[in-house]
Design an enzyme around this catalytic site. Structure first.
Site, PDB file in Angstrom:
ATOM      1  N   LYS A 102       0.839  -1.206   0.000  1.00  0.00           N
ATOM      2  CA  LYS A 102       0.000   0.000   0.000  1.00  0.00           C
ATOM      3  C   LYS A 102       0.873   1.255   0.000  1.00  0.00           C
ATOM      4  O   LYS A 102       1.974   1.240   0.547  1.00  0.00           O
ATOM      5  CB  LYS A 102      -0.835  -0.058   1.280  1.00  0.00           C
ATOM      6  CG  LYS A 102      -1.794   1.048   1.503  1.00  0.00           C
ATOM      7  CD  LYS A 102      -2.408   0.886   2.894  1.00  0.00           C
ATOM      8  CE  LYS A 102      -3.112   2.160   3.314  1.00  0.00           C
ATOM      9  NZ  LYS A 102      -2.218   3.330   3.411  1.00  0.00           N
TER      10      LYS A 102
ATOM     11  N   LYS B 288       7.476   0.971   1.400  1.00  0.00           N
ATOM     12  CA  LYS B 288       8.129   0.211   0.314  1.00  0.00           C
ATOM     13  C   LYS B 288       9.453   0.844  -0.096  1.00  0.00           C
ATOM     14  O   LYS B 288      10.480   0.164  -0.158  1.00  0.00           O
ATOM     15  CB  LYS B 288       7.246   0.193  -0.948  1.00  0.00           C
ATOM     16  CG  LYS B 288       5.967  -0.548  -0.829  1.00  0.00           C
ATOM     17  CD  LYS B 288       5.183  -0.470  -2.135  1.00  0.00           C
ATOM     18  CE  LYS B 288       4.791   0.925  -2.562  1.00  0.00           C
ATOM     19  NZ  LYS B 288       3.867   1.601  -1.645  1.00  0.00           N
TER      20      LYS B 288
ATOM     21  N   LYS C 229       4.334   8.405  -7.903  1.00  0.00           N
ATOM     22  CA  LYS C 229       4.956   9.371  -6.986  1.00  0.00           C
ATOM     23  C   LYS C 229       6.427   9.612  -7.365  1.00  0.00           C
ATOM     24  O   LYS C 229       6.986  10.655  -7.060  1.00  0.00           O
ATOM     25  CB  LYS C 229       4.822   8.825  -5.553  1.00  0.00           C
ATOM     26  CG  LYS C 229       4.977   9.842  -4.482  1.00  0.00           C
ATOM     27  CD  LYS C 229       4.190   9.514  -3.182  1.00  0.00           C
ATOM     28  CE  LYS C 229       4.333   8.136  -2.612  1.00  0.00           C
ATOM     29  NZ  LYS C 229       5.137   8.030  -1.397  1.00  0.00           N
TER      30      LYS C 229
ATOM     31  N   ASP D  31      -1.843  -0.247  -4.082  1.00  0.00           N
ATOM     32  CA  ASP D  31      -3.176   0.117  -3.601  1.00  0.00           C
ATOM     33  C   ASP D  31      -4.256  -0.422  -4.540  1.00  0.00           C
ATOM     34  O   ASP D  31      -5.275  -0.935  -4.110  1.00  0.00           O
ATOM     35  CB  ASP D  31      -3.335   1.653  -3.538  1.00  0.00           C
ATOM     36  CG  ASP D  31      -2.591   2.236  -2.364  1.00  0.00           C
ATOM     37  OD1 ASP D  31      -1.403   1.896  -2.217  1.00  0.00           O
ATOM     38  OD2 ASP D  31      -3.171   3.011  -1.603  1.00  0.00           O
TER      39      ASP D  31
HETATM   40  P1  ADP Z   1       5.913   3.965   0.267  1.00  0.00           P
HETATM   41  O1  ADP Z   1       7.085   3.865  -0.643  1.00  0.00           O
HETATM   42  O2  ADP Z   1       5.297   2.637   0.559  1.00  0.00           O
HETATM   43  O3  ADP Z   1       4.882   4.953  -0.213  1.00  0.00           O
HETATM   44  P2  ADP Z   1       7.805   5.209   2.072  1.00  0.00           P
HETATM   45  O4  ADP Z   1       8.928   4.245   2.021  1.00  0.00           O
HETATM   46  O5  ADP Z   1       7.936   6.478   1.302  1.00  0.00           O
HETATM   47  O6  ADP Z   1       6.426   4.498   1.684  1.00  0.00           O
HETATM   48  O7  ADP Z   1       7.562   5.492   3.616  1.00  0.00           O
HETATM   49  C1  ADP Z   1       6.580   6.408   4.086  1.00  0.00           C
HETATM   50  C2  ADP Z   1       7.101   7.051   5.348  1.00  0.00           C
HETATM   51  O8  ADP Z   1       7.215   6.086   6.385  1.00  0.00           O
HETATM   52  C3  ADP Z   1       8.475   7.666   5.130  1.00  0.00           C
HETATM   53  O9  ADP Z   1       8.408   9.015   5.460  1.00  0.00           O
HETATM   54  C4  ADP Z   1       9.399   6.907   6.049  1.00  0.00           C
HETATM   55  O10 ADP Z   1      10.230   7.766   6.749  1.00  0.00           O
HETATM   56  C5  ADP Z   1       8.460   6.200   7.032  1.00  0.00           C
HETATM   57  N1  ADP Z   1       8.971   4.850   7.381  1.00  0.00           N
HETATM   58  C6  ADP Z   1       8.997   3.758   6.596  1.00  0.00           C
HETATM   59  N2  ADP Z   1       9.511   2.694   7.256  1.00  0.00           N
HETATM   60  C7  ADP Z   1       9.822   3.126   8.505  1.00  0.00           C
HETATM   61  C8  ADP Z   1      10.387   2.508   9.679  1.00  0.00           C
HETATM   62  N3  ADP Z   1      10.708   1.213   9.708  1.00  0.00           N
HETATM   63  N4  ADP Z   1      10.581   3.280  10.776  1.00  0.00           N
HETATM   64  C9  ADP Z   1      10.247   4.595  10.758  1.00  0.00           C
HETATM   65  N5  ADP Z   1       9.706   5.229   9.704  1.00  0.00           N
HETATM   66  C10 ADP Z   1       9.478   4.518   8.585  1.00  0.00           C
HETATM   67 MG    MG Z   2       7.366   4.801  -2.482  1.00  0.00          MG
END
Ligand code: ADP
Ligand code: MG
Ligand code: SF4
Length: 259
Positions: free
Chosen positions: A9, A14, A40, A127
């Site tokens: 999601k 990710k 994104k 999603d």
């Molecule tokens: P996605 O790629 O799934 O959209 P992201 O990797 O960009 O999600 O992560 C979303 C937010 O969650 C980021 O701002 C990141 O800092 C935070 N985040 C992800 N994993 C962790 C973790 N293990 N501990 C703390 N923050 C995390």
């Molecule tokens: Mg991402």
């Protein structure tokens, strides 16, 4: 070459997980290519010092037949090869079609022959598991799939959908599901909740990543945790995930065996 698609999601972690995984694999001596498949287009941003790279779709739009590999593939921190597929203009066109156009362009320009990656990791938004976003599973691009989830019901719902999509294509010899990566959100009984969901999906939790403020601290430096805090337990956790997923020998040059 091993090609793995990491689904989940939006916002579940990710890109954070994949970038750290790429960095950990690169540290082990592997040539890694990370391909962001999320409109994104920020999958690789912590590997490129916070600088957004042009997306494949943007470059194709601008340069069309004059597009060269060096317009699409950027060398990030630790030597990770960074690509962002990009997305169509908001409201117009199919995001999934954009992903496939990007894959086709990379194939046409023989990216695999030029860069010879040991590992290709697709970071895919899950999603909507429509035909478009299922492209990495469907068209023989990925060998296996992992799903990042927390114990939140929406991310488990997405995990269930992604697993169902993998299963429906699996019988035709496409990618198989390796399992779930639990990226903890701090929910009560989170491990048990996700373990129950894993059983229902008929898969396993491959690895658990703790929630850690070092992730945000690394982000503020535009780096992965592996790069910014290499000795931290969080960095070791990402390295352990790399070992579980690829079981690669630590070699100075090309990695021998990936499973
Ligand atoms: P996605 O790629 O799934 O959209 P992201 O990797 O960009 O999600 O992560 C979303 C937010 O969650 C980021 O701002 C990141 O800092 C935070 N985040 C992800 N994993 C962790 C973790 N293990 N501990 C703390 N923050 C995390
Ligand atoms: Mg991402
Ligand atoms: Fe949107 Fe998916 Fe349909 Fe493409 S296939 S238009 S991404 S819902």
């Amino acid at each position: 070459m091993e090609r793995i698609a990491i689904y989940g999601k939006g916002g579940i972690g990710k890109s954070t997980t994949v970038s750290n995984l790429s960095a950990a694999l690169a540290q082990k001596g592997l040539t890694v290519m990370q391909i962001g498949c999320d409109p994104k287009s920020d999958s690789t941003i912590n590997l490129t010092g916070g600088k957004r790279i042009p997306t494949v779709l943007e470059v194709i739009r601008d340069k069309d037949k004059a597009t060269r590999l060096s317009d699409l593939v950027f060398t990030g921190s630790g030597g990770v090869l960074c690509v962002e597929a990009g997305g169509p203009k908001p409201g117009i066109g199919c995001a999934g079609r954009g992903i496939i156009a990007a894959f086709e362009k990379l194939a046409e320009l023989k990216a695999d022959d030029v860069y010879k990656p040991d590992v290709v990791i697709y970071d895919v938004l899950g999603d909507v598991v429509c035909g478009g976003f299922a492209m990495p599973i469907r068209n023989g691009y990925a060998d296996s799939v992992c799903i990042v989830t927390s114990g939140e019901s929406m991310s488990l719902y997405a995990a269930d959908n992604i697993a169902a999509a993998v299963r429906s294509f699996g019988s035709r010899g496409y990618a198989s599901l390796k399992g779930l990566i639990l990226n903890k959100k701090g929910i009560v009984n989170e491990a048990a909740i996700v373990a129950q969901s894993a059983r229902e999906i008929d898969t396993a939790i491959l690895h658990t990543i703790e929630r850690d403020p070092l992730v945000q601290q690394a982000e503020a430096l535009h780096q992965t945790v592996i790069e910014a805090f290499p000795e931290s337990p969080q960095a070791r956790s990402y390295a352990a995930l790399a070992d579980k997923l690829f079981n690669c020998e630590k070699t100075a040059g090309r990695a021998a065996a990936c499973v």
